[in-house]
Design a protein around this motif. Structure first.
Motif, PDB file in Angstrom:
ATOM      1  N   SER A  31     -54.388 123.692 -10.862  1.00  0.00           N
ATOM      2  CA  SER A  31     -54.542 125.060 -11.337  1.00  0.00           C
ATOM      3  C   SER A  31     -55.774 125.167 -12.231  1.00  0.00           C
ATOM      4  N   PRO A  32     -56.344 126.368 -12.356  1.00  0.00           N
ATOM      5  CA  PRO A  32     -57.504 126.524 -13.258  1.00  0.00           C
ATOM      6  C   PRO A  32     -57.192 126.140 -14.695  1.00  0.00           C
ATOM      7  N   TYR A  33     -55.937 126.307 -15.099  1.00  0.00           N
ATOM      8  CA  TYR A  33     -55.581 125.957 -16.474  1.00  0.00           C
ATOM      9  C   TYR A  33     -55.735 124.458 -16.716  1.00  0.00           C
ATOM     10  N   ARG A  34     -55.341 123.639 -15.743  1.00  0.00           N
ATOM     11  CA  ARG A  34     -55.436 122.195 -15.922  1.00  0.00           C
ATOM     12  C   ARG A  34     -56.847 121.676 -15.710  1.00  0.00           C
ATOM     13  N   ARG A  35     -57.685 122.465 -15.030  1.00  0.00           N
ATOM     14  CA  ARG A  35     -59.069 122.025 -14.839  1.00  0.00           C
ATOM     15  C   ARG A  35     -59.928 122.218 -16.081  1.00  0.00           C
ATOM     16  N   ASP A  36     -59.485 123.044 -16.999  1.00  0.00           N
ATOM     17  CA  ASP A  36     -60.251 123.283 -18.217  1.00  0.00           C
ATOM     18  C   ASP A  36     -59.955 122.181 -19.230  1.00  0.00           C
ATOM     19  N   VAL A  37     -60.994 121.483 -19.682  1.00  0.00           N
ATOM     20  CA  VAL A  37     -60.827 120.366 -20.622  1.00  0.00           C
ATOM     21  C   VAL A  37     -60.325 120.872 -21.976  1.00  0.00           C
ATOM     22  N   TRP A  38     -60.735 122.068 -22.346  1.00  0.00           N
ATOM     23  CA  TRP A  38     -60.332 122.594 -23.652  1.00  0.00           C
ATOM     24  C   TRP A  38     -58.826 122.828 -23.728  1.00  0.00           C
ATOM     25  N   ASN A  39     -58.173 123.127 -22.603  1.00  0.00           N
ATOM     26  CA  ASN A  39     -56.717 123.297 -22.616  1.00  0.00           C
ATOM     27  C   ASN A  39     -56.016 121.978 -22.922  1.00  0.00           C
ATOM     28  N   TRP A  40     -56.528 120.904 -22.361  1.00  0.00           N
ATOM     29  CA  TRP A  40     -55.973 119.598 -22.695  1.00  0.00           C
ATOM     30  C   TRP A  40     -56.210 119.256 -24.180  1.00  0.00           C
ATOM     31  N   LEU A  90     -59.304 117.409 -35.708  1.00  0.00           N
ATOM     32  CA  LEU A  90     -59.100 118.055 -34.410  1.00  0.00           C
ATOM     33  C   LEU A  90     -59.124 119.577 -34.525  1.00  0.00           C
ATOM     34  N   ILE A  91     -58.556 120.112 -35.581  1.00  0.00           N
ATOM     35  CA  ILE A  91     -58.533 121.565 -35.756  1.00  0.00           C
ATOM     36  C   ILE A  91     -59.936 122.112 -35.963  1.00  0.00           C
ATOM     37  N   PHE A  96     -65.459 124.835 -31.793  1.00  0.00           N
ATOM     38  CA  PHE A  96     -66.478 124.850 -30.746  1.00  0.00           C
ATOM     39  C   PHE A  96     -66.016 125.631 -29.522  1.00  0.00           C
ATOM     40  N   LYS A  97     -64.729 125.689 -29.284  1.00  0.00           N
ATOM     41  CA  LYS A  97     -64.211 126.410 -28.122  1.00  0.00           C
ATOM     42  C   LYS A  97     -64.515 127.898 -28.203  1.00  0.00           C
ATOM     43  N   PHE A  98     -64.563 128.458 -29.406  1.00  0.00           N
ATOM     44  CA  PHE A  98     -64.715 129.898 -29.576  1.00  0.00           C
ATOM     45  C   PHE A  98     -66.167 130.308 -29.803  1.00  0.00           C
ATOM     46  N   ARG A 100     -68.752 128.894 -28.133  1.00  0.00           N
ATOM     47  CA  ARG A 100     -69.567 128.560 -26.965  1.00  0.00           C
ATOM     48  C   ARG A 100     -69.940 129.780 -26.141  1.00  0.00           C
ATOM     49  N   VAL A 101     -69.392 130.968 -26.441  1.00  0.00           N
ATOM     50  CA  VAL A 101     -69.735 132.171 -25.686  1.00  0.00           C
ATOM     51  C   VAL A 101     -71.019 132.806 -26.182  1.00  0.00           C
ATOM     52  N   TYR A 102     -71.526 132.373 -27.335  1.00  0.00           N
ATOM     53  CA  TYR A 102     -72.730 132.969 -27.892  1.00  0.00           C
ATOM     54  C   TYR A 102     -73.958 132.198 -27.407  1.00  0.00           C
ATOM     55  N   SER A 103     -75.021 132.951 -27.112  1.00  0.00           N
ATOM     56  CA  SER A 103     -76.247 132.327 -26.601  1.00  0.00           C
ATOM     57  C   SER A 103     -76.928 131.459 -27.651  1.00  0.00           C
ATOM     58  N   PHE A 104     -76.619 131.683 -28.942  1.00  0.00           N
ATOM     59  CA  PHE A 104     -77.251 130.907 -30.003  1.00  0.00           C
ATOM     60  C   PHE A 104     -76.612 129.532 -30.170  1.00  0.00           C
ATOM     61  N   LEU A 105     -75.286 129.443 -30.030  1.00  0.00           N
ATOM     62  CA  LEU A 105     -74.567 128.189 -30.246  1.00  0.00           C
ATOM     63  C   LEU A 105     -73.965 127.618 -28.971  1.00  0.00           C
ATOM     64  N   GLY A 106     -73.790 128.456 -27.932  1.00  0.00           N
ATOM     65  CA  GLY A 106     -73.150 127.973 -26.710  1.00  0.00           C
ATOM     66  C   GLY A 106     -73.842 126.794 -26.061  1.00  0.00           C
ATOM     67  N   PRO A 107     -75.196 126.814 -25.901  1.00  0.00           N
ATOM     68  CA  PRO A 107     -75.852 125.652 -25.280  1.00  0.00           C
ATOM     69  C   PRO A 107     -75.634 124.351 -26.036  1.00  0.00           C
ATOM     70  N   PHE A 108     -75.553 124.422 -27.372  1.00  0.00           N
ATOM     71  CA  PHE A 108     -75.344 123.187 -28.134  1.00  0.00           C
ATOM     72  C   PHE A 108     -73.938 122.624 -27.917  1.00  0.00           C
ATOM     73  N   VAL A 109     -72.961 123.518 -27.743  1.00  0.00           N
ATOM     74  CA  VAL A 109     -71.607 123.043 -27.444  1.00  0.00           C
ATOM     75  C   VAL A 109     -71.581 122.357 -26.087  1.00  0.00           C
ATOM     76  N   VAL A 110     -72.274 122.947 -25.111  1.00  0.00           N
ATOM     77  CA  VAL A 110     -72.339 122.334 -23.775  1.00  0.00           C
ATOM     78  C   VAL A 110     -73.068 120.997 -23.836  1.00  0.00           C
ATOM     79  N   ILE A 111     -74.106 120.924 -24.664  1.00  0.00           N
ATOM     80  CA  ILE A 111     -74.828 119.651 -24.819  1.00  0.00           C
ATOM     81  C   ILE A 111     -73.904 118.577 -25.382  1.00  0.00           C
ATOM     82  N   LEU A 112     -73.087 118.942 -26.385  1.00  0.00           N
ATOM     83  CA  LEU A 112     -72.149 117.968 -26.956  1.00  0.00           C
ATOM     84  C   LEU A 112     -71.127 117.519 -25.920  1.00  0.00           C
ATOM     85  N   MET A 113     -70.658 118.450 -25.084  1.00  0.00           N
ATOM     86  CA  MET A 113     -69.681 118.067 -24.059  1.00  0.00           C
ATOM     87  C   MET A 113     -70.312 117.169 -23.004  1.00  0.00           C
TER      88      MET A 113
END
Length: 371
Positions: A31-40, A90-91, A96-98, A100-113
């Protein structure tokens, strides 16, 4: 019936094979829910919070446990503090999950992942060199008396600290001595001899230089190169990456909606937002901004029309000029040919006149002499 037979499986048992393959594909799909790493990651955070809360409640209200397990309780309290620190970390990472939708910080979150993949690659290479290096240091220096090399855990951490060019007791392992015992048996007695051996200092220099070369220089710089490549590849498409992350979050939110609210939301999109109709007339301008916009659009249309007409006139004028020049050149060539023909004709006439004059002169001279 012929149409049905043409589309339906003709071989015996093919229908069963098709249905079984479709059922297997449905069972194997995730399912799409299990494919998302952030859900895990969310589930990991929830479990950590639950375990930490239980441990804290036990420490605060478990008076009977303090009396019953006096020796084990301090260790339990220590692990409770450790779990609180892990949960807090962890909290905070979940933020970072929230963002990552902004163009200013989103690319850096993707880089970390994406850097996690680079870490897995470099860890494999690191372990290939790290494990035998720890074994070599333990073989020669575990009895050196240096606290940096006292046990396996201290040895592993000290070898890791060498990568950072930290203090690791180099002078101690370079000068330590080893007591080697040898036993000799005679007929009546057995003698044991203890000999003090000092390892060669060049051997210590060789293994330390080997580890610094492969660990601190090659592996560390290789890891930096991998992260630089990931950063450049993601940051070149920063806007697209941010939009993709935003779209993935929207899809995840839609999947989590209850069935009733999801149908209501889709109905709203169909009736109100798909498509959005808006009446527009460029001749109507109720306010000053609308009138200025209309004048600007009309001016732009006029300028564009004039520009197209000028370009068309320039093209036509150029074609006409080329044609006129070609025709004029052709007429000039005709006139030159005519002049050439006239000159040739005059030359032939003059040559003919000269030929007639020469015989006439000769005839007149002879008649005079005879007379």
């Amino acid at each position: 019936s012929s149409g049905i037979n043409a589309e339906w499986p003709l071989r015996p048992g093919e229908e069963k094979e098709y249905l079984e393959s479709q059922a297997e594909s449905v069972r194997s799909s995730t399912s799409p829910y299990r494919r998302d790493v952030w859900n895990w990651y969310d589930w990991l955070t929830y479990i950590s919070m639950l375990v930490t809360s239980a441990m804290v409640i036990t420490c605060l209200h478990g008076d009977s446990l303090k009396e019953t397990y006096k020796k084990e309780y301090p260790h339990f309290a220590l692990w409770t503090s450790r779990m609180m620190c892990i949960t807090l970390l962890l909290i905070w990472i979940k933020l970072f999950k929230f963002v990552r939708v902004y163009s200013f910080l989103g690319p850096f979150v993707v880089i970390l992942m994406n850097t996690l993949t680079d870490i897995i690659k470099i860890v494999f290479v690191f372990v290939v060199f790290y494990v035998p290096t720890v074994a070599v240091f333990f073989q020669f220096y575990h009895n050196s008396g240096d606290p940096y090399f006292g046990g396996v855990r201290e040895m592993m951490f000290t070898v890791y600290r060498m990568l950072l060019v930290d203090d690791y007791g180099y002078d101690t392992i370079r000068e330590f001595t080893v007591d080697v015992s040898s036993t000799s048996a005679n007929v009546n007695e057995t003698q044991t001899t203890v000999t003090t051996v000092t390892p060669d200092t060049w051997w210590t220099d060789v293994i330390v230089a080997y580890w610094l070369m492969f660990g601190a220089i090659i592996i560390l710089n290789l890891f930096i190169a991998l992260m630089s490549d990931t950063f450049q590849r993601v940051f070149d498409n920063a806007g697209e990456v941010a939009l993709l992350e935003r779209a993935s979050i929207i899809v995840a939110i839609e999947d989590r909606l209850p069935a009733g609210r999801k149908r209501k939301f889709l109905r709203y999109l169909k009736e109100k937002c798909a498509p959005l109709e808006s009446y527009y007339d460029d001749d109507l301008g109720e306010d000053e901004d609308g009138e200025v916009k209309r004048y600007a659009e009309q001016t732009f249309d006029v300028v564009k029309s004039i520009q197209s007409q000028v370009l068309e006139w320039r093209h036509d004028a150029g074609q006409d000029l080329k044609l006129a020049l070609r025709q004029q050149s052709h007429e000039h060539q005709k006139q030159i040919r005519r002049l050439d023909e006239t000159v040739q004709h005059l030359r032939r006439v003059m040559e003919a006149q000269n030929r007639f004059k020469q015989p006439a002169k000769g005839a007149g001279t002879g008649s005079t002499e005879i007379g």
